[in-house]
Design a protein around this motif. Structure first.
Motif, PDB file in Angstrom:
ATOM      1  N   GLU A 105       0.688  -0.995   0.045  1.00 51.73           N
ATOM      2  CA  GLU A 105      -0.019   0.010  -0.001  1.00 51.73           C
ATOM      3  C   GLU A 105       0.813   1.223   0.082  1.00 51.73           C
ATOM      4  OE1 GLU A 105      -2.965   1.209   0.057  1.00 51.73           O
ATOM      5  OE2 GLU A 105      -2.151   3.048   0.415  1.00 51.73           O
ATOM      6  N   ASN A 156     -10.622   5.282  -1.037  1.00 50.78           N
ATOM      7  CA  ASN A 156     -11.913   5.308  -1.217  1.00 50.78           C
ATOM      8  C   ASN A 156     -12.668   4.484   0.080  1.00 50.78           C
ATOM      9  OD1 ASN A 156     -11.804   6.948  -3.359  1.00 50.78           O
ATOM     10  ND2 ASN A 156     -12.366   5.415  -4.846  1.00 50.78           N
ATOM     11  N   THR A 157     -11.923   3.478   0.483  1.00 47.74           N
ATOM     12  CA  THR A 157     -12.410   2.695   1.852  1.00 47.74           C
ATOM     13  C   THR A 157     -12.841   3.839   2.709  1.00 47.74           C
ATOM     14  OG1 THR A 157     -11.293   0.660   0.792  1.00 47.74           O
ATOM     15  CG2 THR A 157     -12.112   0.986   3.179  1.00 47.74           C
ATOM     16  N   THR A 180     -19.357   6.727   2.110  1.00 51.00           N
ATOM     17  CA  THR A 180     -20.468   7.072   2.946  1.00 51.00           C
ATOM     18  C   THR A 180     -21.029   5.663   3.307  1.00 51.00           C
ATOM     19  OG1 THR A 180     -21.500   7.564   0.753  1.00 51.00           O
ATOM     20  CG2 THR A 180     -20.918   9.301   2.253  1.00 51.00           C
ATOM     21  N   LYS A 215     -19.996  -1.407  -0.914  1.00 46.31           N
ATOM     22  CA  LYS A 215     -20.900  -2.241  -0.543  1.00 46.31           C
ATOM     23  C   LYS A 215     -20.592  -3.679  -1.003  1.00 46.31           C
ATOM     24  CE  LYS A 215     -24.015  -0.584  -3.386  1.00 46.31           C
ATOM     25  NZ  LYS A 215     -22.994   0.418  -4.271  1.00 46.31           N
TER      26      LYS A 215
HETATM   27  P1  FAD Z   1      -9.311   2.003  -2.028  1.00 42.27           P
HETATM   28  O1  FAD Z   1      -9.945   1.949  -0.738  1.00 42.27           O
HETATM   29  O2  FAD Z   1      -9.252   3.278  -2.669  1.00 42.27           O
HETATM   30  O3  FAD Z   1      -7.676   1.212  -2.014  1.00 42.27           O
HETATM   31  C1  FAD Z   1      -7.261   1.239  -3.212  1.00 42.27           C
HETATM   32  C2  FAD Z   1      -5.658   1.681  -2.557  1.00 42.27           C
HETATM   33  O4  FAD Z   1      -4.577   1.334  -3.607  1.00 42.27           O
HETATM   34  C3  FAD Z   1      -5.501   2.967  -2.073  1.00 42.27           C
HETATM   35  O5  FAD Z   1      -5.358   2.736  -0.399  1.00 42.27           O
HETATM   36  C4  FAD Z   1      -4.365   3.626  -2.660  1.00 42.27           C
HETATM   37  O6  FAD Z   1      -3.500   4.137  -1.762  1.00 42.27           O
HETATM   38  C5  FAD Z   1      -3.540   2.206  -3.117  1.00 42.27           C
HETATM   39  N1  FAD Z   1      -2.609   2.551  -4.368  1.00 42.27           N
HETATM   40  C6  FAD Z   1      -3.190   3.526  -5.441  1.00 42.27           C
HETATM   41  N2  FAD Z   1      -1.970   3.522  -6.317  1.00 42.27           N
HETATM   42  C7  FAD Z   1      -1.005   2.560  -5.456  1.00 42.27           C
HETATM   43  C8  FAD Z   1       0.374   2.196  -5.884  1.00 42.27           C
HETATM   44  N3  FAD Z   1       1.124   2.799  -7.081  1.00 42.27           N
HETATM   45  N4  FAD Z   1       1.103   1.508  -4.986  1.00 42.27           N
HETATM   46  C9  FAD Z   1       0.571   1.060  -3.768  1.00 42.27           C
HETATM   47  N5  FAD Z   1      -0.822   1.316  -3.634  1.00 42.27           N
HETATM   48  C10 FAD Z   1      -1.545   2.031  -4.266  1.00 42.27           C
HETATM   49  N6  FAD Z   1     -19.520   2.684  -2.291  1.00 42.27           N
HETATM   50  C11 FAD Z   1     -20.639   2.098  -1.757  1.00 42.27           C
HETATM   51  O7  FAD Z   1     -20.731   0.849  -1.921  1.00 42.27           O
HETATM   52  N7  FAD Z   1     -21.363   2.845  -0.938  1.00 42.27           N
HETATM   53  C12 FAD Z   1     -20.968   4.085  -0.308  1.00 42.27           C
HETATM   54  O8  FAD Z   1     -21.828   4.786   0.257  1.00 42.27           O
HETATM   55  C13 FAD Z   1     -20.023   4.838  -1.237  1.00 42.27           C
HETATM   56  N8  FAD Z   1     -19.744   6.145  -1.188  1.00 42.27           N
HETATM   57  C14 FAD Z   1     -18.698   6.553  -1.524  1.00 42.27           C
HETATM   58  C15 FAD Z   1     -18.525   8.249  -1.182  1.00 42.27           C
HETATM   59  C16 FAD Z   1     -17.576   8.588  -1.918  1.00 42.27           C
HETATM   60  C17 FAD Z   1     -17.204  10.067  -1.454  1.00 42.27           C
HETATM   61  C18 FAD Z   1     -16.510   7.842  -2.344  1.00 42.27           C
HETATM   62  C19 FAD Z   1     -15.271   8.562  -3.003  1.00 42.27           C
HETATM   63  C20 FAD Z   1     -16.511   6.590  -2.824  1.00 42.27           C
HETATM   64  C21 FAD Z   1     -17.875   6.070  -2.514  1.00 42.27           C
HETATM   65  N9  FAD Z   1     -18.218   4.702  -2.825  1.00 42.27           N
HETATM   66  C22 FAD Z   1     -19.164   3.952  -2.000  1.00 42.27           C
HETATM   67  C23 FAD Z   1     -17.352   3.900  -3.590  1.00 42.27           C
HETATM   68  C24 FAD Z   1     -16.221   3.042  -2.722  1.00 42.27           C
HETATM   69  O9  FAD Z   1     -15.572   3.793  -1.573  1.00 42.27           O
HETATM   70  C25 FAD Z   1     -15.136   2.399  -3.500  1.00 42.27           C
HETATM   71  O10 FAD Z   1     -15.735   1.742  -4.596  1.00 42.27           O
HETATM   72  C26 FAD Z   1     -14.369   1.470  -2.645  1.00 42.27           C
HETATM   73  O11 FAD Z   1     -14.038   1.792  -1.373  1.00 42.27           O
HETATM   74  C27 FAD Z   1     -13.226   0.939  -3.409  1.00 42.27           C
HETATM   75  O12 FAD Z   1     -12.493   0.047  -2.307  1.00 42.27           O
HETATM   76  P2  FAD Z   1     -10.977  -0.348  -3.036  1.00 42.27           P
HETATM   77  O13 FAD Z   1     -10.532  -1.102  -1.805  1.00 42.27           O
HETATM   78  O14 FAD Z   1     -11.006  -0.992  -4.042  1.00 42.27           O
HETATM   79  O15 FAD Z   1     -10.198   0.996  -2.881  1.00 42.27           O
END
Ligand code: FAD
Ligand code: PYC
Length: 416
Positions: A64, A72-73, A77, A370
């Motif tokens: 990470e 986004n995690t 919301t 979700k």
């Molecule tokens: P992330 O949590 O973004 O994890 C990706 C990780 O990759 C990050 O920690 C980042 O630092 C890391 N990364 C990036 N590039 C690199 C690199 N080069 N090397 C190493 N690490 C890297 N979804 C819902 O279902 N319900 C909701 O109510 C909802 N509300 C939302 C409200 C907002 C304001 C936003 C922005 C999004 C919302 N979403 C919602 C969408 C949801 O947050 C995302 O779809 C979901 O959290 C994605 O999870 P993830 O683990 O894939 O991404």
């Protein structure tokens, strides 16, 4: 709070917080692993957890660039639901919801799941027809789904304005009573602690800057903490999916936009469900602290900044105050943004790639929180078996050339 927690807090305060038990280790990266997961958000951590738990692969690193859940995690919301239109979507989002329902027990970590119901409002005849169609399609998939009249909505949400004379009149709503919210960072921390306990190395402050390949096969990653080798690499980097795929010469059909949300000052319990208006791009729930959690639609331009435009917020708050006049004197305490990666059909990618051993999970747009457990569960299967699970087979990269799209713009809520 129990007397034990109070004693523990007092003891740790007197120790200047030096002796807290670590929830997970922070090892230095090894030279090689069986698999590397890039991205320590909920989806990446869930993938590592299920790889170890369900497939017996524990020589895994999660890499990470910042801190766990800092993408986004930790910015979303927290709305959870499985009320999607198409069979393919119903299957994977419902799998996720069912995993959520047992997740606190599975991880032995309280993710504070609150199934308080999610309402989606209809404001015009087209909305009414679309929502009724979706309610029926969802029910046909065996998922709880009902349609409500304005009077029924008012019974559940007494503070909503159902006057027919406002700009966005409330003509009806769908409700998924099993939908609700969960504590987003608890989901990341719970998966992290459980994955660590199964032997997964979680490496923060380690940015991936290159993807190593040899003869069409992935061989590892280049990072700010050196080269780490592995025959399998999973990319789970919401907000930067295209950037990472590009490092391996893959062009994704993804566009990235800012999406923002905000909280008001805390007030006493006033709304005990989640209300969303897809048409006007606003939604509200109340946090355990009493803040109203309000969200807007995406910005109209591409960006990698984690902040959004003021005019989006102005329009969203005007709609919120119209639907809930009682909120109009509340002050907004904080607002923030995240980058959402969107696909042309508003559905995600959980797929093998043209590079052997390289897998991608992304494009969840505004709605991937979700899906976190279902996404990790199916992605782990795909990586372990080098073949998709039945549930994620439709979410392959080929659909953008074959045309077998899964169009979920209607269900994707804050539309993208
Ligand atoms: P992330 O949590 O973004 O994890 C990706 C990780 O990759 C990050 O920690 C980042 O630092 C890391 N990364 C990036 N590039 C690199 C690199 N080069 N090397 C190493 N690490 C890297 N979804 C819902 O279902 N319900 C909701 O109510 C909802 N509300 C939302 C409200 C907002 C304001 C936003 C922005 C999004 C919302 N979403 C919602 C969408 C949801 O947050 C995302 O779809 C979901 O959290 C994605 O999870 P993830 O683990 O894939 O991404
Ligand atoms: O997907 O339910 C959702 C959602 C709500 C707010 C942002 N995304």
């Amino acid at each position: 709070m129990s007397k034990y927690s109070i004693f523990s807090l007092a003891r740790n305060a007197l120790n200047f917080h030096k002796n807290w038990e670590q929830a997970w280790r922070s090892p230095d990266p090894k030279e090689s692993y069986d698999a590397i997961i890039v991205g320590g958000g909920g989806h990446g951590l869930a993938t590592a957890y299920y790889l170890a738990k369900e497939h017996g692969l524990s020589n895994i690193a999660v890499v990470e660039k910042g801190w766990l859940g800092g993408g986004n995690t930790g910015r979303n919301t927290t709305i959870i639901r499985s009320n999607y239109l198409w069979d393919e979507s119903a299957a994977i989002y419902e799998k996720a919801l069912q995993l959520y329902e047992g997740l606190s027990q599975d991880l032995n970590y309280n993710i504070m799941l609150s199934q308080r119901g999610v309402l989606n409002l209809a404001h015009n005849l087209h909305d009414v027809r679309e929502l009724k169609r979706r309610v029926n399609a969802i029910a046909l998939n065996g998922i709880d789904s009902e349609y409500l009249s304005p009077a029924q909505i008012k019974e559940i949400v007494p503070i909503i304005n159902i006057s027919p004379h406002i700009r966005y009149p409330v003509l009806g709503a769908s409700i998924q009573r099993r939908g609700g919210v969960a504590r987003h960072d608890a989901v990341a921390w719970g998966y992290a602690r459980a994955a660590d306990a199964l032997g997964v190395d979680i490496i923060q402050q380690c940015e991936v800057t290159g993807i190593l390949r040899d003869n069409g096969r992935v061989t590892g990653v280049e990072t700010t903490r050196g080269i780490i080798r592995a025959p399998k690499v999973g990319l789970v980097t919401a907000g930067h999916s295209s950037v990472l795929a590009n490092m391996a010469g893959i062009r994704l059909p993804i566009t990235s936009y800012p999406l923002q949300a905000m909280v008001t000052e805390p007030v006493k319990p006033i709304i005990n469900t989640v209300v969303m208006s897809n048409a006007v791009h606003c939604y509200v729930s109340q946090s355990d602290k009493g803040e109203l959690v309000l969200g807007a639609g995406i910005d109209g331009y591409n960006s990698y900044t984690q902040r959004g435009s003021l005019h989006v917020v102005e329009e969203q708050l005007a709609a919120v105050c119209l639907l809930f006049p009682i909120f109009s004197r509340l002050r907004i305490m904080r607002k923030w943004g995240g980058i959402v990666d969107t696909c042309p059909d508003a559905s995600p990618i959980i797929s093998k790639t043209p590079v052997d051993g390289l897998y991608i999970n992304g494009g969840w747009g505004t709605g991937g929180f979700k899906a976190t457990p279902g996404s990790g569960w199916t992605f782990a299967h795909t990586i372990a078996r080098d073949a998709p699970h039945r549930l994620n087979a439709p979410y392959n990269l080929d659909r953008f050339t074959s045309g077998a799209l899964i169009d979920e713009h209607g269900a994707a809520a804050v539309a993208h």
